[in-house]
Design a protein around this motif. Structure first.
Motif, mmCIF file in Angstrom:
data_model
loop_
_atom_site.group_PDB
_atom_site.id
_atom_site.type_symbol
_atom_site.label_atom_id
_atom_site.label_comp_id
_atom_site.label_asym_id
_atom_site.label_seq_id
_atom_site.Cartn_x
_atom_site.Cartn_y
_atom_site.Cartn_z
ATOM 1 N N ALA A 1 0.866 -1.255 0.043
ATOM 2 C CA ALA A 1 0.068 0.013 0.143
ATOM 3 C C ALA A 1 0.912 1.181 0.061
ATOM 4 C CB ALA A 1 -0.835 0.057 1.293
ATOM 5 N N ALA A 2 1.923 1.202 0.716
ATOM 6 C CA ALA A 2 2.955 2.330 0.652
ATOM 7 C C ALA A 2 3.369 2.543 -0.662
ATOM 8 C CB ALA A 2 3.887 1.964 1.909
ATOM 9 N N LEU A 3 3.813 1.576 -1.116
ATOM 10 C CA LEU A 3 4.628 1.716 -2.616
ATOM 11 C C LEU A 3 3.418 2.313 -3.503
ATOM 12 C CD1 LEU A 3 6.664 -1.520 -2.726
ATOM 13 C CD2 LEU A 3 7.492 0.958 -2.617
ATOM 14 N N ALA A 4 2.371 1.743 -3.458
ATOM 15 C CA ALA A 4 1.148 2.091 -4.447
ATOM 16 C C ALA A 4 0.984 3.663 -4.136
ATOM 17 C CB ALA A 4 -0.149 1.262 -4.101
ATOM 18 N N THR A 5 1.009 3.972 -3.052
ATOM 19 C CA THR A 5 0.497 5.569 -2.680
ATOM 20 C C THR A 5 1.731 6.421 -3.203
ATOM 21 O OG1 THR A 5 -0.586 4.748 -0.552
ATOM 22 C CG2 THR A 5 0.124 7.135 -0.796
ATOM 23 N N VAL A 6 2.874 5.923 -2.880
ATOM 24 C CA VAL A 6 4.166 6.708 -3.620
ATOM 25 C C VAL A 6 3.968 6.981 -4.876
ATOM 26 C CG1 VAL A 6 6.639 6.703 -3.610
ATOM 27 C CG2 VAL A 6 5.634 6.207 -1.611
ATOM 28 N N GLN A 7 3.894 5.610 -5.610
ATOM 29 C CA GLN A 7 3.821 5.690 -7.161
ATOM 30 C C GLN A 7 2.721 6.654 -7.761
ATOM 31 O OE1 GLN A 7 4.091 1.605 -7.817
ATOM 32 N NE2 GLN A 7 6.308 1.773 -7.060
ATOM 33 N N ALA A 8 1.515 6.624 -6.950
ATOM 34 C CA ALA A 8 0.273 7.408 -7.395
ATOM 35 C C ALA A 8 0.609 8.958 -7.149
ATOM 36 C CB ALA A 8 -0.970 6.790 -6.711
ATOM 37 N N SER A 9 1.484 9.281 -6.268
ATOM 38 C CA SER A 9 1.912 10.841 -6.014
ATOM 39 C C SER A 9 2.882 11.092 -7.298
ATOM 40 C CB SER A 9 2.651 10.968 -4.793
ATOM 41 O OG SER A 9 3.810 10.436 -4.742
ATOM 42 N N VAL A 10 3.042 10.460 -8.212
ATOM 43 C CA VAL A 10 4.202 10.580 -9.235
ATOM 44 C C VAL A 10 3.449 10.455 -10.521
ATOM 45 C CG1 VAL A 10 6.042 10.370 -8.194
ATOM 46 C CG2 VAL A 10 5.345 8.951 -9.673
ATOM 47 N N SER A 11 3.909 11.098 -11.837
ATOM 48 C CA SER A 11 3.327 10.876 -12.939
ATOM 49 C C SER A 11 3.345 9.495 -13.524
ATOM 50 C CB SER A 11 3.804 11.674 -14.165
ATOM 51 O OG SER A 11 5.191 11.438 -14.601
ATOM 52 N N ALA A 12 2.486 8.982 -14.440
ATOM 53 C CA ALA A 12 2.331 7.766 -14.999
ATOM 54 C C ALA A 12 3.802 7.399 -15.579
ATOM 55 C CB ALA A 12 1.243 7.295 -16.008
ATOM 56 N N ASP A 13 4.711 8.409 -16.334
ATOM 57 C CA ASP A 13 5.708 8.177 -16.861
ATOM 58 C C ASP A 13 6.800 8.162 -15.739
ATOM 59 O OD1 ASP A 13 4.774 8.169 -19.259
ATOM 60 O OD2 ASP A 13 4.953 10.383 -19.882
ATOM 61 N N GLU A 14 6.743 8.759 -14.819
ATOM 62 C CA GLU A 14 7.814 8.447 -13.869
ATOM 63 C C GLU A 14 7.597 7.383 -12.916
ATOM 64 O OE1 GLU A 14 8.531 13.186 -12.167
ATOM 65 O OE2 GLU A 14 6.785 12.305 -11.553
ATOM 66 N N ALA A 15 6.568 6.998 -12.615
ATOM 67 C CA ALA A 15 6.154 5.687 -12.167
ATOM 68 C C ALA A 15 6.698 4.649 -12.936
ATOM 69 C CB ALA A 15 4.690 5.414 -11.884
ATOM 70 N N ALA A 16 6.479 4.420 -14.320
ATOM 71 C CA ALA A 16 6.794 3.492 -14.942
ATOM 72 C C ALA A 16 8.360 3.330 -15.131
ATOM 73 C CB ALA A 16 6.273 3.591 -16.491
ATOM 74 N N LEU A 17 8.990 4.392 -14.921
ATOM 75 C CA LEU A 17 10.507 4.271 -15.138
ATOM 76 C C LEU A 17 11.024 4.224 -13.837
ATOM 77 C CD1 LEU A 17 11.389 7.586 -17.121
ATOM 78 C CD2 LEU A 17 11.876 5.378 -17.687
ATOM 79 N N ALA A 18 10.604 4.454 -12.570
ATOM 80 C CA ALA A 18 11.262 4.142 -11.336
ATOM 81 C C ALA A 18 10.568 3.020 -10.436
ATOM 82 C CB ALA A 18 11.169 5.366 -10.588
ATOM 83 N N ARG A 19 9.615 2.497 -10.995
ATOM 84 C CA ARG A 19 9.023 1.550 -10.106
ATOM 85 C C ARG A 19 9.977 0.421 -9.733
ATOM 86 N NH1 ARG A 19 4.920 0.612 -13.362
ATOM 87 N NH2 ARG A 19 3.406 1.584 -12.409
ATOM 88 N N GLY A 20 10.471 -0.212 -10.546
ATOM 89 C CA GLY A 20 11.251 -1.334 -10.277
ATOM 90 C C GLY A 20 12.377 -0.922 -9.126
ATOM 91 N N ALA A 21 12.961 0.240 -9.253
ATOM 92 C CA ALA A 21 14.294 0.641 -8.322
ATOM 93 C C ALA A 21 13.709 1.028 -7.186
ATOM 94 C CB ALA A 21 14.955 1.651 -8.894
ATOM 95 N N ILE A 22 12.406 1.635 -6.994
ATOM 96 C CA ILE A 22 11.990 2.054 -5.918
ATOM 97 C C ILE A 22 11.352 0.686 -5.171
ATOM 98 C CG2 ILE A 22 10.032 3.118 -4.698
ATOM 99 C CD1 ILE A 22 9.907 5.075 -7.092
ATOM 100 N N GLN A 23 10.636 -0.235 -5.641
ATOM 101 C CA GLN A 23 10.493 -1.382 -5.027
ATOM 102 C C GLN A 23 11.738 -2.296 -4.398
ATOM 103 O OE1 GLN A 23 6.929 -3.710 -6.781
ATOM 104 N NE2 GLN A 23 8.604 -5.421 -6.602
ATOM 105 N N ASP A 24 12.641 -2.427 -5.324
ATOM 106 C CA ASP A 24 13.978 -2.919 -4.665
ATOM 107 C C ASP A 24 14.417 -2.609 -3.787
ATOM 108 O OD1 ASP A 24 16.208 -5.049 -5.285
ATOM 109 O OD2 ASP A 24 17.323 -3.081 -5.686
ATOM 110 N N ILE A 25 14.701 -1.024 -3.755
ATOM 111 C CA ILE A 25 15.343 -0.399 -2.473
ATOM 112 C C ILE A 25 14.497 -0.546 -1.237
ATOM 113 C CG2 ILE A 25 16.226 1.815 -1.557
ATOM 114 C CD1 ILE A 25 16.801 2.529 -4.591
ATOM 115 N N ALA A 26 13.051 -0.390 -1.421
ATOM 116 C CA ALA A 26 12.229 -0.427 -0.144
ATOM 117 C C ALA A 26 12.260 -1.808 0.390
ATOM 118 C CB ALA A 26 11.080 -0.056 -0.778
ATOM 119 N N TYR A 27 12.289 -3.012 -0.519
ATOM 120 C CA TYR A 27 12.315 -4.277 0.180
ATOM 121 C C TYR A 27 13.598 -4.594 0.891
ATOM 122 C CZ TYR A 27 7.726 -6.062 -1.521
ATOM 123 O OH TYR A 27 6.248 -6.079 -1.584
ATOM 124 N N ARG A 28 14.724 -4.057 0.036
ATOM 125 C CA ARG A 28 15.954 -4.364 0.654
ATOM 126 C C ARG A 28 16.213 -3.570 1.968
ATOM 127 N NH1 ARG A 28 20.686 -5.248 -2.884
ATOM 128 N NH2 ARG A 28 20.129 -5.804 -4.974
#
Length: 477
Positions: free
Chosen positions: A51-78
């Motif tokens: 839910a936290a990741l979804a909220t963060v990604q919803a706060s940026v544009s669709a293009d930004e989310a598409a580019l950054a989603r994998g890296a954001i998720q990887d860092i948060a999980y790590r």
């Protein structure tokens, strides 16, 4: 060994802005670090990581989310797998506790820097530079640029010494709250280190082959033709050598395979369903076990889920598989509202639990759970079992399942059920499956029941990396 604990923060005041867009390139590490830190902060405040990741990604544009989603998720999980170490380092390296977001960016950066150079996702220079850039891009945090730079460089100058010192702290060593570590130590005195270590690894991507469409041998040939390495780890289970997005997995969209941990696949197999049986899958969302049951036999199956949104996911999964069930929204512990009076031949009771056996896939769980949750979950599990047992036909079978490693939710519950229901006969079942991983596979648990070891010996390679589960099976006299 000392016993520190990560900081748990209160949620922000109502109406306060929680997430905001940065003026950083969305494909930069700085952007990903900032967004991952926002997600980690939300978990500290009590929000589940998805839910936290979804909220963060919803706060940026669709293009930004598409580019950054994998890296954001990887860092948060790590970071959440290493939060104990990261928080201990921040506490040692910063004289005064930093502002919340500054501390979270430091935690994310340190979670990347603790890796050896040959396994690190990014170079140390890049991590430091981009962490400082991320802090500087936020007006409210820009004052801390020098602090972030100094802290990270201080750590790198004496990296090995700092990591060695972190081993003197219980939470800094194992990356779980103290109560969790002590619970695992009590439950599994011979295996607690392996259990905790397995939970800190990234789980493999394991697929379940749809028995109606193909088999493991044929699907492995399909993978080979696609240049994808895979290994059979069960009658229907294939583990990929490296994770892939589902849209790149051959046959996923067509329902040939599903994503499901090898340990979770034991549920449908152990119910031994046959064509024509009436089956209840209680607490069924997201529908993985529902789909597996229907792949194994033509059933009159009721998939029950208390949450309407999650029930919709069952429908989606079944549609992809080309299978049907009666998906029902209702409380498994209150059947009067949904039960039609026809007894079931099989009941799968995959009950709500601590999720302590699946923390490598859900690392936020360890930081969100509290010791008081366990007694409450035990009571809820008993409520559900007591309500479901009368719905079972004579000679029918109920399979009790949790994704837990805490005995209170597992073996102790099975023994309670035997005492509470005189017409319940306990049958053989896997019992407790402790989580395994690359560092835990070589040595098996000496404390596992003979029944569990025998069940494992019947399966070729089935314990080559799975989450933690408990299985108990009962027949009605």
């Amino acid at each position: 060994m000392t016993r520190s604990a990560p900081i748990r923060r209160k949620p922000p005041k109502a109406g306060a802005p929680r997430f905001s867009t940065l003026h950083l390139a969305p494909d930069s590490l700085g952007f990903a670090l900032d967004c991952a830190a926002l997600a980690v902060g939300a978990v500290r405040a009590g929000m589940a990581l998805p839910a936290a990741l979804a909220t963060v990604q919803a706060s940026v544009s669709a293009d930004e989310a598409a580019l950054a989603r994998g890296a954001i998720q990887d860092i948060a999980y790590r970071t959440l797998r290493r939060l104990g170490t990261a928080d201990w380092l921040v506490a040692q390296l910063v004289r005064k506790a930093p502002a919340a977001h500054v501390g979270d960016v430091l935690a994310c950066a340190l979670a990347l820097l603790v890796d050896d150079a040959h396994t690190a996702a990014y170079s140390a220079f890049t991590v430091v530079d981009q962490a400082v850039t991320a802090i500087g891009a936020r007006r409210e945090c820009a004052f801390a640029k020098g602090l972030v730079n100094a802290v990270l460089r201080n750590f790198l100058r004496e990296r090995e010494a700092w990591l060695e010192k972190a081993q003197t702290d219980l939470v800094g060593t194992w990356n779980y709250p103290v109560w969790w570590i002590e619970s695992v130590q009590r439950a599994w005195p011979n295996d607690w280190r392996r259990v905790l270590a397995a939970g800190n690894e990234q789980g493999p991507l394991t697929l379940r082959v749809n028995a109606r469409r193909t088999n493991v041998s044929e699907y492995l040939r399909t993978l080979e033709a696609a240049g994808i390495a895979g290994t059979a780890v069960g009658p229907y289970a294939v583990r990929l050598a490296a994770p892939l997005p589902v849209d790149r997995i051959p046959g996923f969209a067509e329902g040939v395979v599903s994503v499901q941990d090898a340990g979770a696949q034991w549920a449908a197999e152990r119910l031994e369903v046959r064509d024509g049986m009436r089956v209840l899958d209680a607490c069924a969302a997201p529908g993985g076990k529902t789909g597996h049951l229907l792949e194994l036999a033509a059933l009159d199956l009721v998939a029950l889920e208390s949450d309407g949104t999650r029930a919709a996911r069952i429908e989606e999964n079944l549609t992809r598989l080309g299978l049907t069930a009666k998906v029902t929204v209702g409380d498994a512990g209150a059947p009067d509202a949904w039960y039609d009076g026809k007894p079931f031949d099989r009941i799968l009771a995959d009950v709500p639990c601590s999720a302590s056996g699946i923390v490598r896939r859900h690392p936020d769980v360890r930081w969100l759970r509290r010791p008081s949750d366990i007694p409450a979950l035990v009571a809820e599990q008993r409520r559900i079992l007591d309500a479901l047992w009368p719905l079972l036909a004579p000679s029918g079978e109920l399979l009790y399942v949790t994704c837990s490693i805490f005995p209170e939710e597992c073996e102790e519950q099975a023994r309670w059920f035997e005492r509470a229901h005189e017409d319940a006969v306990r049958l053989d079942a896997p019992g407790q499956l402790l989580p395994t991983g690359s560092g835990a596979t070589a040595e098996r648990s000496a404390s596992l029941s003979t029944e569990t070891q025998a069940a494992r010996s019947e399966r070729s390679g089935a314990d080559l990396d799975h989450d933690g589960f408990f299985y108990a099976r009962f027949q009605k006299r």
